[in-house]
Motif scaffolding. Structure first.
Motif: not given
Length: 209
Positions: A145-170
């Motif tokens: 299991e891979i996760t992003i560290r709790e403290k890192s989730r508030n980083i603006p770029r990480v939040q931006e990537l989260k929005e971009l990931a919604e349309g990402h094909k896994v």
């Protein structure tokens, strides 16, 4: 030997195909290979002679190295490991490269490119099975299991990537829960699930010389 620090778009042009090294830019009309499909050089488009068999093999190896951001010595070690394992050597080689932690982070949409994924890993933002891992070559195995560290989730770029990931094909060999910044490796990918423009049999032929 240091990593390549020059303009990565030149690498795509040199290999004659998109290597998706620039993240979102590769999906726009700003992509260099769409604007300049010829190889880079001061003389612009030039006629090239027929490529030798060795030249074709070398280009495939260089293409694979550049796609995954692996140095020459690292790549050779991956080949030796693939050669020792049972199965088809070329396919096993790609599977080893695909299961690198930086590649998995990229595949699930936590980063827009493998280079950005490598930075996230190296800077300690990625957790594997509850433990922080900062080695980009770490081998992810089925069930991890891979996760992003709790403290890192508030980083603006990480939040931006989260929005971009919604349309990402896994890929089907991975599962992703972008809402909770988590992912899981279900199984080792089959060759047909690895969408890289590489003819791996040429790499095997190169190292078998």
């Amino acid at each position: 030997m240091a990593r390549y620090q020059g303009p990565v778009c030149r690498l795509c042009r040199r290999e004659g195909s998109k290597l998706f090294l620039k993240g979102e830019r590769c999906h726009t009309d700003k992509c260099a290979i769409d604007r300049k499909s010829y190889v880079p050089g001061q003389h612009g488009p030039t006629r090239r002679g027929k490529q030798s068999e060795y030249g074709m093999q070398l280009r495939e190896k260089q293409k694979a190295r550049r796609i995954y951001g692996v140095l020459e010595n690292q790549f050779r070690k991956y080949f030796k490991e693939a050669d020792r394992k049972k199965g088809i050597t070329g396919e096993t080689l790609l599977q080893l490269l695909e299961t690198r932690l930086d590649n998995v982070v990229y595949r699930v949409g936590f980063a827009s490119s493998r280079d950005e994924a490598r930075q996230l890993v190296n800077h300690g933002h990625i957790i594997v099975n509850g433990r922080r891992v900062d080695v980009s070559s770490f081998e992810v195995k089925p069930g991890d299991e891979i996760t992003i560290r709790e403290k890192s989730r508030n980083i603006p770029r990480v939040q931006e990537l989260k929005e971009l990931a919604e349309g990402h094909k896994v890929p089907e060999w991975l599962e992703a829960d972008h809402e909770n910044y988590s992912a899981k490796m279900v199984r080792v990918p089959a060759r047909e699930e690895i969408d890289v423009p590489v003819e791996e049999h040429l790499i095997v032929e190169l190292y078998s010389r």
